[in-house]
Design an enzyme around this catalytic site. Structure first.
Site, short mmCIF file in Angstrom:
data_model
loop_
_atom_site.label_atom_id
_atom_site.label_comp_id
_atom_site.label_asym_id
_atom_site.label_seq_id
_atom_site.Cartn_x
_atom_site.Cartn_y
_atom_site.Cartn_z
N SER A 1 0.82 -1.21 0.00
CA SER A 1 0.00 0.00 0.00
C SER A 1 0.86 1.26 0.00
O SER A 1 0.57 2.23 -0.70
CB SER A 1 -0.90 0.04 1.25
OG SER A 1 -1.83 -1.01 1.23
N GLU B 1 3.31 -0.50 14.71
CA GLU B 1 3.96 0.76 14.34
C GLU B 1 4.89 1.28 15.44
O GLU B 1 5.93 1.88 15.15
CB GLU B 1 2.92 1.82 13.99
CG GLU B 1 2.13 1.56 12.71
CD GLU B 1 1.02 0.54 12.91
OE1 GLU B 1 0.69 0.22 14.08
OE2 GLU B 1 0.46 0.06 11.90
#
Lengths: 279, 309
Positions: free
Chosen positions: B35, B56
């Site tokens: 993506s 993350e």
């Protein structure tokens, strides 16, 4: 590039280093009038073993030497321990320890790598040091260096989810140049870890995540050294050393009924008693 | 304007090129490389590419560690996730130590469309600007993104690059003279200045065309760098035109509009209008439907400019 090697290891000398570091912790935090002496005292044997028994390769004259081993203090509130060890190792004069937490001093309340040579990571927001350690370990591998990375966390710190993200990633990348040492002193800010968020069974958790895990008495220098040796010889996976320690060791008795005594400096009177014990 | 590649696509291609030039460049990914388009880099340099899973916080911490060992790190994920999930790590493991980590947030803004508000980074620029020492760049199109990536690779301090999902009009068909911190004047004008970045640059140009039909001569600035802001360009706009409209695909609070208002207010206050997302999340829908519903269009920029007269 430490002067001592395993062969000429003198336990008496290490014990004397440990005492000296403990005195520095008490003196610096009492002079500062704030800080976390008890959280620092629990990790002294671990830091002593790393810095003064030939485990870490470092050179205080070349703090950015690319091939150096790294010690990352993830429990940043234990800064007085890191500073005492760095001063003891010759990174800066011991007299600087008395500037702890004072305006203009690079010995800030929590470690700041931009200001103090020898500090490998800026920490204090708990849970980040192991991830940083993974990055350093990966970089060493990319550069074909045999540098090793040692990360010390607290046990309360392990509440942070990021630690477990990192535990999984270190296993994925098979980082056998990475060792996590948990300074398991059993307390966090508001109480016992067993009551705030129970971690038991801790060592088996690391094993379940694919790590080599050892449980030791973190105040027994020979245990700490043997565990670090085993970690070094473990191939293909990272190592965790769960070091059972006592918060404030060995002066916890003079701190009254509160076994935690978190984030409080010793008064001048308490410090005098402590220093007498640590002579 | 013809439609070009998306900013994320251009970023991914530029990054793969950078990897050839500099063996110290490494990339960390939170399992969204197809993506963010870091997959181009991953295919070419698998040994320098680290997919850490959907994590993350750990990803950004690892980025800090790699950078502290001299690696030049690019960390990419969706803007909403890397900025919001890993903000403390950006603060403590990147910004505070001042490390060479380039943070890339893709799928920024409401133009991602159908996936809806959970996936839309609408506060990322504000958050990035709040990190001391961060450079913050919001490119408008494919050619300027290539330049932006090269420019960011030339600095050794942390930065944030914002990248949208959809294919976007090519603003710079004949190349782009891109310098960090320097606005690009796309059109001179003496009545009002339209300052925009990202997707809204093309809309600002369209708005300038429409204003021309109404006898208003609008200057158009591509303010691709939000921090450090081009104060000189803002001062010139304020002094010479006396009216400023700022347009961005971001929340009103803390984005480009705030930065320009601060700059103008400090130097030469003039009446201003803002085209932005005002204190709201968006919703699912087609990108163009959402941009129309939430007022991020040329038409709204024209309205804003006219309201200054």
């Amino acid at each position: 590039m430490t002067t001592a090697t395993r062969a000429d290891l003198n336990v008496k000398e290490l014990e004397s280093r440990a005492k000296s570091i403990r005195r520095s912790i008490v003196e610096s935090t009492t002079a500062a009038g704030s800080g976390h002496p008890t959280s620092s005292l629990s990790g002294v044997e671990i830091a002593t073993a790393l810095y003064f028994a030939g485990v870490l390769r470092y050179d205080p004259k070349k703090p950015r030497w690319p091939e150096r081993d790294r010690f990352i203090l993830s429990k940043g509130h234990g800064a007085p321990l890191l500073y005492a060890a760095l001063a003891e190792a010759g990174y800066f004069p011991k007299s600087d320890l008395l500037t702890l937490r004072k305006l203009g001093s690079p010995l800030e309340g929590h470690p700041n790598m931009r200001r103090l040579p020898g500090v490998e990571a800026s920490t204090g927001s708990l849970g980040q040091g192991l991830s940083i350690g993974i990055g350093v370990a990966l970089a060493a591998r990319l550069d074909n260096l045999d540098a090793r990375v040692y990360v010390m966390t607290g046990d309360g710190e392990i509440d942070q989810g990021q630690v477990w993200e990192a535990v999984m990633a270190a296993h994925k990348f098979k980082l056998d140049n990475l060792t996590l040492i948990v300074d398991q002193n059993g307390y966090q800010q508001t109480g016992a870890t067993a009551e705030v968020l129970d971690l038991k069974p801790l060592a088996p958790k690391f094993e379940a995540f694919g790590w080599c895990a050892q449980e030791i008495n973190g105040h027994e220098l020979s245990d700490v050294l043997a565990a670090l040796e085993k970690a070094r010889n473990t191939k293909g996976r990272p190592s965790a050393i769960v070091a059972r320690t006592i918060k404030g060791y060995p002066i916890q008795e003079i701190l009254g009924s509160d076994p935690n005594h978190h984030g409080k400096p010793l008064t001048k009177e308490e410090a005098a008693k402590a220093l007498a014990i640590l002579r | 304007m013809k439609l070009g590649k998306s900013v994320r696509e251009a970023f991914g291609l530029a990054l793969a090129q950078l990897g050839e030039a500099d063996p110290n460049i490494v990339v960390v990914d939170g399992d969204v490389h197809n993506s963010t388009r870091t997959d181009y880099f991953a295919k070419k340099f698998p040994e320098r590419f680290f997919n850490v899973g959907i994590a993350e916080s750990n990803m950004v911490g690892i980025a800090g560690g790699l950078a502290s060992s001299g690696k030049r790190v690019w960390a990419a994920s969706f803007a909403a996730f890397i900025m919001c999930n890993a903000y403390d790590q950006l603060r403590m493991s990147v910004a505070f130590p001042g490390l060479d980590v380039k943070v890339v947030g893709t799928h920024a803004g409401i133009s991602i469309g159908e996936d809806g508000p959970s996936q839309m980074g609408i506060e990322d620029v504000s958050l990035a600007c709040s990190l001391p020492g961060f450079t913050v760049v919001v490119p408008a199109d494919e050619p300027s993104t290539y330049k932006a990536v090269q420019a960011l690779a030339s600095i050794r301090t942390p930065a944030y690059l914002r990248a949208g999902r959809p294919n976007v009009p090519v603003v710079y068909e004949n190349g782009c003279d891109f310098h960090l911190g320097k606005a690009i004047m796309l059109r001179p004008g003496k009545d009002v200045t339209l300052i925009a970045n990202g997707l809204l640059v093309a809309a600002a140009l369209e708005a300038a065309d429409q204003l021309k039909g109404k006898g208003i001569d609008a200057r158009v600035l591509d303010m691709h760098t939000v921090k450090p802001l081009d104060d000189a360009a803002v001062l010139a706009a304020a002094r010479e035109n006396g009216r400023i409209v700022v347009a961005e695909e971001h929340l009103l609070h803390g984005g480009l509009g705030s930065a320009v208002a601060l700059s103008a207010g400090r130097q030469h206050p003039v009446p201003m209008r803002f085209v932005a997302l005002v204190d709201t999340f968006a919703e699912s829908g087609k990108p163009e439907e959402l941009l129309a519903k939430y007022g991020l269009t040329a038409k709204e920029i024209v309205k804003a400019a006219l309201s200054l007269n």
